[in-house]
Design a protein around this motif. Structure first.
Motif, PDB file in Angstrom:
ATOM      1  N   PRO A   4     -69.838 -26.583 -74.902  1.00 47.28           N
ATOM      2  CA  PRO A   4     -69.145 -25.522 -74.157  1.00 47.28           C
ATOM      3  C   PRO A   4     -69.806 -24.157 -74.251  1.00 47.28           C
ATOM      4  CG  PRO A   4     -67.644 -26.620 -75.709  1.00 47.28           C
ATOM      5  CD  PRO A   4     -68.998 -27.209 -75.916  1.00 47.28           C
ATOM      6  N   LYS A   5     -69.746 -23.438 -73.115  1.00 57.36           N
ATOM      7  CA  LYS A   5     -70.097 -22.020 -73.128  1.00 57.36           C
ATOM      8  C   LYS A   5     -69.109 -21.306 -72.189  1.00 57.36           C
ATOM      9  CE  LYS A   5     -73.753 -22.089 -69.593  1.00 57.36           C
ATOM     10  NZ  LYS A   5     -75.173 -22.169 -69.340  1.00 57.36           N
ATOM     11  N   PRO A   6     -68.880 -20.030 -72.382  1.00 58.50           N
ATOM     12  CA  PRO A   6     -67.871 -19.365 -71.551  1.00 58.50           C
ATOM     13  C   PRO A   6     -68.340 -19.235 -70.108  1.00 58.50           C
ATOM     14  CG  PRO A   6     -68.885 -17.804 -73.064  1.00 58.50           C
ATOM     15  CD  PRO A   6     -69.508 -19.127 -73.341  1.00 58.50           C
ATOM     16  N   GLU A   7     -67.407 -19.132 -69.191  1.00 59.04           N
ATOM     17  CA  GLU A   7     -67.735 -18.885 -67.782  1.00 59.04           C
ATOM     18  C   GLU A   7     -68.426 -17.540 -67.690  1.00 59.04           C
ATOM     19  OE1 GLU A   7     -65.816 -20.161 -64.707  1.00 59.04           O
ATOM     20  OE2 GLU A   7     -65.586 -22.030 -65.859  1.00 59.04           O
ATOM     21  N   GLY A   8     -69.583 -17.488 -66.998  1.00 59.60           N
ATOM     22  CA  GLY A   8     -70.239 -16.194 -66.795  1.00 59.60           C
ATOM     23  C   GLY A   8     -69.458 -15.397 -65.769  1.00 59.60           C
ATOM     24  N   ARG A   9     -69.643 -14.090 -65.775  1.00 59.34           N
ATOM     25  CA  ARG A   9     -68.927 -13.272 -64.799  1.00 59.34           C
ATOM     26  C   ARG A   9     -69.731 -13.203 -63.505  1.00 59.34           C
ATOM     27  NH1 ARG A   9     -71.851  -8.878 -63.722  1.00 59.34           N
ATOM     28  NH2 ARG A   9     -72.892  -7.752 -65.402  1.00 59.34           N
ATOM     29  N   PRO A  10     -69.101 -12.769 -62.400  1.00 55.28           N
ATOM     30  CA  PRO A  10     -69.869 -12.582 -61.172  1.00 55.28           C
ATOM     31  C   PRO A  10     -70.971 -11.545 -61.382  1.00 55.28           C
ATOM     32  CG  PRO A  10     -67.525 -12.073 -60.851  1.00 55.28           C
ATOM     33  CD  PRO A  10     -67.694 -12.441 -62.285  1.00 55.28           C
ATOM     34  N   GLN A  17     -64.889  -2.497 -65.170  1.00 55.69           N
ATOM     35  CA  GLN A  17     -64.627  -3.920 -65.452  1.00 55.69           C
ATOM     36  C   GLN A  17     -65.572  -4.442 -66.541  1.00 55.69           C
ATOM     37  OE1 GLN A  17     -65.242  -5.077 -61.367  1.00 55.69           O
ATOM     38  NE2 GLN A  17     -63.290  -6.154 -61.327  1.00 55.69           N
ATOM     39  N   PHE A  18     -66.821  -4.000 -66.436  1.00 52.25           N
ATOM     40  CA  PHE A  18     -67.847  -4.413 -67.389  1.00 52.25           C
ATOM     41  C   PHE A  18     -67.423  -4.004 -68.813  1.00 52.25           C
ATOM     42  CE2 PHE A  18     -72.587  -3.843 -68.540  1.00 52.25           C
ATOM     43  CZ  PHE A  18     -72.739  -5.189 -68.792  1.00 52.25           C
ATOM     44  N   ALA A  19     -66.996  -2.752 -68.943  1.00 49.54           N
ATOM     45  CA  ALA A  19     -66.589  -2.242 -70.250  1.00 49.54           C
ATOM     46  C   ALA A  19     -65.395  -3.035 -70.777  1.00 49.54           C
ATOM     47  CB  ALA A  19     -66.240  -0.763 -70.146  1.00 49.54           C
ATOM     48  N   LEU A  21     -64.587  -6.168 -70.037  1.00 49.10           N
ATOM     49  CA  LEU A  21     -65.054  -7.496 -70.435  1.00 49.10           C
ATOM     50  C   LEU A  21     -65.737  -7.438 -71.800  1.00 49.10           C
ATOM     51  CD1 LEU A  21     -66.495  -8.735 -67.044  1.00 49.10           C
ATOM     52  CD2 LEU A  21     -64.746  -9.919 -68.371  1.00 49.10           C
ATOM     53  N   PHE A  22     -66.520  -6.383 -71.987  1.00 47.89           N
ATOM     54  CA  PHE A  22     -67.220  -6.230 -73.258  1.00 47.89           C
ATOM     55  C   PHE A  22     -66.270  -6.113 -74.426  1.00 47.89           C
ATOM     56  CE2 PHE A  22     -71.524  -6.406 -73.605  1.00 47.89           C
ATOM     57  CZ  PHE A  22     -72.153  -5.934 -72.474  1.00 47.89           C
ATOM     58  N   ARG A  23     -65.174  -5.421 -74.191  1.00 46.33           N
ATOM     59  CA  ARG A  23     -64.218  -5.258 -75.284  1.00 46.33           C
ATOM     60  C   ARG A  23     -63.753  -6.621 -75.756  1.00 46.33           C
ATOM     61  NH1 ARG A  23     -59.412  -1.495 -76.639  1.00 46.33           N
ATOM     62  NH2 ARG A  23     -59.727  -2.752 -78.459  1.00 46.33           N
ATOM     63  N   ARG A  24     -63.617  -7.547 -74.793  1.00 52.21           N
ATOM     64  CA  ARG A  24     -63.143  -8.873 -75.164  1.00 52.21           C
ATOM     65  C   ARG A  24     -64.260  -9.623 -75.872  1.00 52.21           C
ATOM     66  NH1 ARG A  24     -61.026 -12.305 -70.366  1.00 52.21           N
ATOM     67  NH2 ARG A  24     -63.076 -13.221 -70.547  1.00 52.21           N
ATOM     68  N   ASP A  25     -65.411  -9.681 -75.252  1.00 52.30           N
ATOM     69  CA  ASP A  25     -66.475 -10.469 -75.852  1.00 52.30           C
ATOM     70  C   ASP A  25     -67.736 -10.341 -75.007  1.00 52.30           C
ATOM     71  OD1 ASP A  25     -68.063 -12.721 -76.702  1.00 52.30           O
ATOM     72  OD2 ASP A  25     -67.153 -13.779 -75.018  1.00 52.30           O
ATOM     73  N   ILE A  26     -68.870 -10.188 -75.648  1.00 51.03           N
ATOM     74  CA  ILE A  26     -70.097  -9.932 -74.900  1.00 51.03           C
ATOM     75  C   ILE A  26     -70.552 -11.138 -74.084  1.00 51.03           C
ATOM     76  CG2 ILE A  26     -71.627 -10.567 -76.811  1.00 51.03           C
ATOM     77  CD1 ILE A  26     -73.513  -8.438 -75.885  1.00 51.03           C
ATOM     78  N   LEU A  27     -70.316 -12.340 -74.569  1.00 52.29           N
ATOM     79  CA  LEU A  27     -70.886 -13.505 -73.887  1.00 52.29           C
ATOM     80  C   LEU A  27     -70.271 -13.692 -72.505  1.00 52.29           C
ATOM     81  CD1 LEU A  27     -71.088 -16.078 -76.804  1.00 52.29           C
ATOM     82  CD2 LEU A  27     -72.775 -14.409 -76.076  1.00 52.29           C
ATOM     83  N   SER A  28     -68.955 -13.522 -72.418  1.00 51.08           N
ATOM     84  CA  SER A  28     -68.344 -13.718 -71.112  1.00 51.08           C
ATOM     85  C   SER A  28     -68.523 -12.492 -70.214  1.00 51.08           C
ATOM     86  CB  SER A  28     -66.861 -14.080 -71.259  1.00 51.08           C
ATOM     87  OG  SER A  28     -66.248 -13.238 -72.172  1.00 51.08           O
ATOM     88  N   ALA A  29     -69.018 -11.392 -70.808  1.00 42.91           N
ATOM     89  CA  ALA A  29     -69.236 -10.193 -69.988  1.00 42.91           C
ATOM     90  C   ALA A  29     -70.585 -10.231 -69.270  1.00 42.91           C
ATOM     91  CB  ALA A  29     -69.170  -8.952 -70.876  1.00 42.91           C
ATOM     92  N   PRO A  31     -73.633 -11.938 -66.909  1.00 39.14           N
ATOM     93  CA  PRO A  31     -73.708 -12.866 -65.773  1.00 39.14           C
ATOM     94  C   PRO A  31     -74.564 -14.098 -66.085  1.00 39.14           C
ATOM     95  CG  PRO A  31     -75.150 -10.990 -65.415  1.00 39.14           C
ATOM     96  CD  PRO A  31     -74.447 -10.728 -66.705  1.00 39.14           C
ATOM     97  N   ASP A  32     -74.252 -15.187 -65.398  1.00 35.69           N
ATOM     98  CA  ASP A  32     -74.925 -16.467 -65.641  1.00 35.69           C
ATOM     99  C   ASP A  32     -76.416 -16.466 -65.328  1.00 35.69           C
ATOM    100  OD1 ASP A  32     -73.139 -18.080 -66.790  1.00 35.69           O
ATOM    101  OD2 ASP A  32     -72.435 -19.040 -64.944  1.00 35.69           O
ATOM    102  N   HIS A  33     -76.840 -15.585 -64.413  1.00 32.72           N
ATOM    103  CA  HIS A  33     -78.252 -15.662 -64.011  1.00 32.72           C
ATOM    104  C   HIS A  33     -79.197 -15.305 -65.165  1.00 32.72           C
ATOM    105  CE1 HIS A  33     -79.603 -11.437 -63.545  1.00 32.72           C
ATOM    106  NE2 HIS A  33     -78.324 -11.199 -63.398  1.00 32.72           N
ATOM    107  N   LEU A  34     -78.653 -14.749 -66.259  1.00 27.75           N
ATOM    108  CA  LEU A  34     -79.512 -14.436 -67.408  1.00 27.75           C
ATOM    109  C   LEU A  34     -80.063 -15.696 -68.072  1.00 27.75           C
ATOM    110  CD1 LEU A  34     -77.573 -11.480 -69.077  1.00 27.75           C
ATOM    111  CD2 LEU A  34     -79.501 -11.383 -67.508  1.00 27.75           C
ATOM    112  N   PHE A  35     -79.425 -16.844 -67.825  1.00 29.19           N
ATOM    113  CA  PHE A  35     -79.958 -18.103 -68.364  1.00 29.19           C
ATOM    114  C   PHE A  35     -81.182 -18.569 -67.579  1.00 29.19           C
ATOM    115  CE2 PHE A  35     -75.540 -18.322 -69.890  1.00 29.19           C
ATOM    116  CZ  PHE A  35     -75.774 -18.573 -71.229  1.00 29.19           C
ATOM    117  N   LYS A  36     -81.508 -17.842 -66.487  1.00 29.14           N
ATOM    118  CA  LYS A  36     -82.689 -18.219 -65.698  1.00 29.14           C
ATOM    119  C   LYS A  36     -83.720 -17.090 -65.667  1.00 29.14           C
ATOM    120  CE  LYS A  36     -80.216 -21.190 -62.499  1.00 29.14           C
ATOM    121  NZ  LYS A  36     -79.061 -20.670 -61.781  1.00 29.14           N
ATOM    122  N   ALA A  37     -83.294 -15.870 -66.011  1.00 33.63           N
ATOM    123  CA  ALA A  37     -84.156 -14.706 -65.827  1.00 33.63           C
ATOM    124  C   ALA A  37     -85.191 -14.581 -66.940  1.00 33.63           C
ATOM    125  CB  ALA A  37     -83.285 -13.460 -65.798  1.00 33.63           C
TER     126      ALA A  37
END
Ligand code: HEM
Length: 448
Positions: A4-10, A17-19, A21-29, A31-37
């Protein structure tokens, strides 16, 4: 089964919104494209930051010119109340001197001497473990803290001062929910401090307890009756350049980081390893076979027989790197893949992304301990695997952790079976990579 990994954000969200999300947790804040960049730049009104996934850039920062990319001040600030000037936070000459004194204690030869203490902690963890459904994280934290107390100070966690220190660490962690994000939070430097109520007072309690331990040890050393453990070794080692040993005050800073880096990380990895084994019963059976055979002759020289268990632990550290991100900063303008990073730009190196990178790893989200025997696995081990960082600032405890982790895993799985309980855990970056709501497992005695 995917790990499992958290859902990436749009990809596009507002700064606000970014801030949030960060308060909750950096991983879900993120975006998913970082796994390809290969690299991504975050522009905030307050500072510049880059996440670098390109192996050549990671080498540049960690190996080729590490002194030009010191530890980030933004991250250090949050940890300073607890860690003072410990080797984890210092830079330049101070850091070099500290490593000269500490490194010999963790050399291969010395690790052999810590084995009995690790084994005793592992057996004690098995004796404490109760069958039934439960969150496994408190158990692995307890076990890893026990390893540190026994190897560093020759006392088990049941000793009064050890129990009190462990409790104080737990309180500190609850008050310190965010750490790594400090370098990415798109807000002024003072803002994250608002999130950390109570951190200072918990840090003071921990440091007072550690001071007690260090002072008692200084007396034992002076009287020639100190046990031959890591604390004695570090406190009596002279810097080969200056001839000086650590003062007790300097040692308090170092002990604080050994506890923190040494038990939080291993506890996180062990808990994730047990979860992955719970969801892969055929892999768990193989670990049980190795563990049972090892227990017939549990010695340091027999550790090589835990080969498969070691690969399981390694694969766990790939999918769930205890330290999901590391942060450095530029000391002069740098050109990174044709972009310019200004002085003071934050450089984030993310094992979380690199080790699940879609362009590098085959089947990146799958748990497959056999992958390290494949061509792709071997290549990626060199280029895209850095759970302990790399270069001169590599984790001091890497060798230690690679003995402790497989050993504790083998002992626990030899004695118990683990099955998942409830919905899959959602990874979240706290002080280390933990699960947002614990890691629930069903535990039963293994019938041989
Ligand atoms: C699974 C277990 C562990 C993992 C995944 C891990 C990971 C890491 C990573 C990634 C770093 C580099 C952080 C950065 O550069 O920002 C680090 C540094 C460090 N670790 Fe570990 N660690 C583990 C266990 C341990 C243990 C058992 C100890 C000591 C007993 C330890 C002591 C340290 C210290 C002192 C540093 C600072 C080194 C420096 O900056 O020169 N770690 N660790």
């Amino acid at each position: 089964v995917k790990a499992p990994k958290p859902e990436g954000r749009p990809r596009k969200v507002s700064l606000w919104q970014f801030a949030k999300l960060f308060r909750r947790d950096i991983l879900s804040a993120l975006p998913d494209h970082l796994f390809k960049a290969k690299m991504a730049e975050f522009r905030t009104p307050f500072f510049q930051s880059f996440l670098v996934n390109d192996p050549a850039l990671i080498d540049l920062v960690l190996k080729d010119r590490p002194m030009d990319f010191p530890k980030s001040g933004r991250v250090a600030e949050g940890l300073r109340p607890l860690l003072g000037d410990s080797v984890f936070l210092t830079n330049g000459e101070t850091w070099l001197r500290q490593r000269r004194i500490i490194d010999p204690a963790f050399e291969g030869g010395r690790l052999r001497d810590t084995f009995d203490a690790m084994l005793a902690a592992g057996l004690a963890a098995c004796a404490r473990l109760q069958p039934g459904a439960q969150d496994i994280e408190p158990e692995t934290s307890h076990a890893a803290a026990d390893v540190i107390f026994r190897t560093l100070f020759s006392i088990p966690i049941t000793a009064d001062i050890a129990t009190r220190t462990f409790e104080a660490f737990r309180a500190y962690q609850r008050a310190q929910p965010i750490l790594n994000p400090a370098a990415l939070i798109p807000l002024p430097k003072w803002m994250p401090r608002l999130f950390r109520r109570g951190v200072r007072s918990h840090a003071q309690i921990i440091r007072a307890l550690i001071t007690e331990l260090v002072q008692a040890r200084a007396v034992e050393i002076a009287e020639g009756r100190s046990p031959d453990d890591l604390a004695t070794k570090i406190m009596t080692t002279k810097d080969p350049v200056t001839g000086q040993t650590f003062t007790p005050a300097e040692m308090v800073d170092q002990v604080a980081i050994f506890f923190l880096a040494g038990h939080e990380t291993s506890a996180s990895a062990l808990a994730w390893a047990l979860y992955l084994l719970a969801t892969h019963p055929e892999v768990q059976a193989q670990v049980a076979t190795e563990g049972t055979a090892f227990l017939k002759n549990p010695g340091f020289s027999n550790l090589s027989s835990l080969k498969f268990t070691r690969d399981v632990f390694r694969e766990t550290l790939r999918l769930y790197p205890s330290v999901p991100m590391m942060v450095r900063e530029t000391t002069k303008p740098e050109s990174l893949r044709a972009r310019t990073a200004k002085t003071g730009a934050q450089i984030v190196i993310s094992p979380w992304h690199v080790q699940r990178h879609a362009e590098m790893w085959d089947n990146p989200d799958a748990f497959d301990p056999q992958r390290f025997s494949t061509e792709n696995g071997k290549q990626c081990l060199r280029d895209a695997f850095l759970p302990f960082s790399s270069g001169p600032r590599v984790c001091i405890g890497a060798g230690f952790a690679m003995i402790e982790g497989p050993l504790l895993l083998a002992l626990m799985v030899a004695k118990f079976t683990f099955a998942p309980d409830g919905p899959p855990p959602v990874p979240a970056a706290f002080l280390t990579l933990r699960s947002r709501d614990g890691i629930r497992l069903k535990i039963a005695h293994r019938l041989s």
